[in-house]
Enzyme design. Structure first.
Site: not given
Length: 212
Positions: A59, A161, A173
């Site tokens: 991600h 991140h 999350e």
């Protein structure tokens, strides 16, 4: 005696909030029970970041692992819930300092008095990168939060991140911690084996620890 379980996952249904521009949850019936069909079968479309979810390194790292290939151990085991309610835009170390003695390998932070499960919150609280660094230094391998991101919603650099990328941490999350007292629990939040995906929904639960 049965151990108490807290469901810390928000509902996933049409209208569930997503990051602006992300793919919302949609469902249609591909088959329904009737004279010529014995079953109901649905088809769903969604972002893997809908509801409670685990981000994969992919991600936030173009060369990172997909969620279906990461080890499961970080998502299962002893964790601590720490309250930092109304902490402001960033969860700083000072907000957690009252509860960091002898930390287990997983830390979940509650920032909301009541999680906005029905709407997108662009003013969400996020982790300060330095807080993530200090948690990792104490042996934490998974961090979680009751907002949609560990970085501010408008961040383009995703500093927190990038800290978890560099240090090899995992993240959860969009949890719902409204009813969970501070303390230690067993976390169970396994991602699906989506072998090429950048995230996965999880059914995140906390289970009361066994007493000797």
């Amino acid at each position: 005696m049965n151990q108490r379980i807290w469901d810390i996952s928000p509902p996933v249904l049409e209208g569930a909030p997503v990051f602006p521009g992300d793919t919302p949850y949609r469902q249609r019936w591909a088959a329904t029970i009737g004279p010529s069909c014995p079953v109901n079968v649905s088809e769903i479309t969604l972002s893997p970041h809908v509801g409670a979810h685990a981000d994969a390194p992919l991600h936030y790292d173009p060369d990172g692992s997909s969620i279906g290939t990461v080890a499961l151990a970080p998502y299962l085991g002893r964790c601590r819930v720490i309250h930092a309610i109304d902490c402001g835009p960033l969860v700083e170390w000072a907000h957690l300092a009252h509860a960091v003695q002898d930390l287990p390998p997983r830390v979940l932070v509650r920032t909301y008095r009541r999680a906005p499960i029905e709407r997108w919150d662009g003013a969400l609280a996020a982790y300060a990168p330095a807080t993530v660094e200090r948690l990792a230094a104490q042996g934490v391998m998974l961090i979680g939060i009751d907002t949609a991101s560990i970085d501010p919603a408008d961040s383009k650099t995703l500093d927190s991140h990038q800290v978890i990328r560099r240090l090899g941490l995992r993240v959860l999350e969009n949890l719902v911690l409204d009813e969970v007292p501070e303390g230690d629990y067993e976390l169970i939040a396994l991602p699906l084996k989506l072998v090429t995906a950048d995230a996965s929904p999880v059914r995140a639960v906390l289970r009361e620890l066994k007493t000797s």
